[in-house]
Design an enzyme around this catalytic site. Structure first.
Site, PDB file in Angstrom:
ATOM      1  N   ASP A   1       0.822  -1.219   0.000  1.00 34.31           N
ATOM      2  CA  ASP A   1       0.000   0.000   0.000  1.00 34.31           C
ATOM      3  C   ASP A   1       0.854   1.266   0.000  1.00 34.31           C
ATOM      4  O   ASP A   1       2.059   1.240   0.286  1.00 34.31           O
ATOM      5  CB  ASP A   1      -0.966   0.007   1.194  1.00 34.31           C
ATOM      6  CG  ASP A   1      -0.264  -0.026   2.538  1.00 34.31           C
ATOM      7  OD1 ASP A   1       0.819  -0.647   2.646  1.00 34.31           O
ATOM      8  OD2 ASP A   1      -0.793   0.580   3.495  1.00 34.31           O
TER       9      ASP A   1
ATOM     10  N   GLU B   1       0.099  -0.990   5.686  1.00 34.44           N
ATOM     11  CA  GLU B   1       1.214  -0.555   6.514  1.00 34.44           C
ATOM     12  C   GLU B   1       1.109   0.921   6.839  1.00 34.44           C
ATOM     13  O   GLU B   1       1.578   1.377   7.879  1.00 34.44           O
ATOM     14  CB  GLU B   1       2.556  -0.828   5.804  1.00 34.44           C
ATOM     15  CG  GLU B   1       3.798  -0.678   6.705  1.00 34.44           C
ATOM     16  CD  GLU B   1       4.402   0.727   6.732  1.00 34.44           C
ATOM     17  OE1 GLU B   1       5.243   0.990   7.592  1.00 34.44           O
ATOM     18  OE2 GLU B   1       4.010   1.580   5.889  1.00 34.44           O
TER      19      GLU B   1
END
Lengths: 368, 368
Positions: B78, B142
């Site tokens: 991400d 994350e």
């Protein structure tokens, strides 16, 4: 306003306690002093020994007997808003009761300060030939922002009407004389640092840590008690608010503390500022609010005779009140009025009938 | 989502810099990792030397060659949201440029951390017969709250898949090895006083003044630098926020300071807490956030060989990263990836082509 509203008539010959209840019954929350001011003006204009002036909802009534001394008796007509808690007695209309063998009047303004205003009006009626010239002042907008004060407006518009040798403000003091008042000022000390991620704190400079020294000076400061004209004024230097910081992972680049200094009337504003500048040497002080102290004026003959008439040891006033306005205008002033100041603004505001009568008696004895 | 969307195909035989650009072109802001995770899973399932597992939008691919050691290479799929400033280059799709004689890729995630993910994928394709068993981990979430982390979820759901002797997290480190990380904790110290009107301060007790001692201890604190496995970790103890105060005329009855302690990996959380309790002896510490430190693990043979292959002096990591999760799970871990961490999350995020290739070269040399 309904144009058919009947003007309110006040009978100034009434017992001062009864007059207090009658005044409470005319609601006069700040900004709505009009009807009460009208009633006061109408009643005073019927007294031939008084010269009456009106400015907005403030009224000044003066004797002009050519006496050696002139004293000024002042009180405000407005009250704080009515209580919102149902069943509160400190509202409008007033409620008369008997409690523990004493007659008491409940209602908004009984303490702050229609009891005092009733005493003023009863004296205005009774003292047709006083030993000193008297100026009675009734003013609007005392319970709101300082710059809306009717007394302040009168001082700007007609300072000559307020000239006097001594002033008594009939704010509630439980019947004791409270002289002068402490001054008060607020200032901010801001410390600057350098922001950085808290994971790399050594790149930054912590502005909050720099407040350690400021707070240490505050914690170590020993406030003084200063005697002015026989009254002991306790000073105080206190942080009232502190703030600083940006986020949980940032070394703060700015922190501040707001400090309040209450200072005795031995000092001018300038001297008080010099004092705190000395205490916080090395820092810049950003002054936000400056109100001078007021000397009690108990060294004046009129004041000494007044204190003797009241027959009680005078006390210092700690909170800031309108006596400071008189002091600034060169008129020494004290607070002296019926009722307990701690009841002011409460939902069960009340005053004892005999406290109003005793205040009337003391002032009448001094001025008759 | 349009059901006719064509699945994205990734060619893992591409040059790692080209693969970086291809990954950036698949937008994958946190919560929208699905399409990229699908593409990664599809590409990895075509490699017969890897066993592929999927958990949500996280993918684990492992060799099972019976080697003496197993290393783990991890990266998140991400990114933070796209820049909102018009004309920003750090967005989607990627832009290739030549600047000062170097090829550069602009785009969201180039630095953080699709360059690293491209290196992982290229290695997964190329290393059919590595000298150590390898576990490739690609995870979601994350860049958001710690408890949403796909890596944390994998560790809870399938800890056996993440067992390894050593882990490399391909977060951007400009190609140097950053070992372990400092721990971090936050705690609050509240001081209590007694409220009073500031005109009668002596009746109260000033809670802000009591912070003087807390801030003085902070200001006097000398943060240490602690060497762990050859790396120097700088600690830090800092106020990050301070507050207190009620109103301009009230002595405050409460004040607080929030403090951040960043501590070296020579200490457990418990030891770090004991240390700050000692620094602030006499106060109650209200811990709000506790993240353990991670040892660099450079004393392991796999790590030593890795450092030798990279050929640069390893550095300590100051910020808290997911290496701490591996450390907690008993797997020593370091950060090593292409790109400048200071460009992460910026509007002009970019990575140099040769930085991606050099990272690939170093890891390939170590593992081939």
């Amino acid at each position: 306003m309904d144009s058919t509203t009947t003007p309110i008539e006040l009978d100034l010959t009434m017992d001062p306690a009864d007059l207090t209840a009658a005044l409470v019954d005319v609601e006069s929350v700040s900004d709505h002093e009009g009807p009460l001011a009208d009633a006061v003006e109408t009643a005073l204009r019927q007294l031939p020994h008084l010269e009456v002036h009106r400015d907005g909802d403030s009224i000044v009534a003066r004797t002009n007997l050519g006496r050696d001394e002139r004293v000024l008796l002042a009180g405000h007509l407005d009250t704080v808003p009515l209580p919102t808690v149902e069943g509160s007695l400190g509202t409008v209309p007033s409620v008369r009761r008997r409690e523990s063998e004493r007659d008491v009047i409940y209602g908004r303004g009984t303490t702050d300060m229609k009891g005092g205003v009733a005493v003023q009006l009863a004296l205005a009626n009774a003292l047709t030939d006083p030993n000193r010239d008297i100026t009675f002042v009734f003013y609007d907008h005392e319970e709101v922002a300082s710059d809306a004060s009717g007394l302040g407006r009168l001082m700007r518009n007609s300072p000559e009407l307020l000239e006097a040798d001594f002033a008594v403000l009939l704010e509630p003091t439980n019947g004791t004389v409270e002289g002068g008042c402490n001054g008060t000022m607020r200032f901010r000390i801001t410390t600057a640092g350098k922001a950085a991620h808290s994971g790399r704190a050594w790149i930054g400079e912590n502005a909050i840590h720099k407040q350690a020294d400021v707070l240490a000076r505050l914690a170590a400061y020993e406030p003084r008690t200063i005697t002015v004209e026989g009254l002991d004024y306790r000073e105080g230097l206190n942080a009232i608010r502190v703030g600083g910081g940006v986020a949980g992972n940032v070394i703060p680049d700015s922190a501040w503390v707001d400090i309040n200094f209450r200072f005795a009337p031995d000092k001018t504003l300038q001297q008080a500022q010099d004092h705190v500048r000395e205490v916080f040497k090395g820092y810049e002080l950003d002054f936000q609010d400056l109100s001078p102290a007021a000397r009690p004026g108990l060294d004046r003959p009129a004041a000494a005779q007044f204190v003797a008439a009241v027959g009680q040891e005078p006390m210092p006033k700690y909170g800031w009140t309108d006596v400071a306005r008189f002091s600034e205008a060169g008129v020494p002033a004290v607070n002296f009025g019926p009722g307990d100041a701690l009841l002011a603004h409460t939902d069960d505001e009340h005053v004892f009938d005999d406290a109003v009568r005793e205040c009337y008696r003391a002032l009448a004895e001094w001025l008759a």
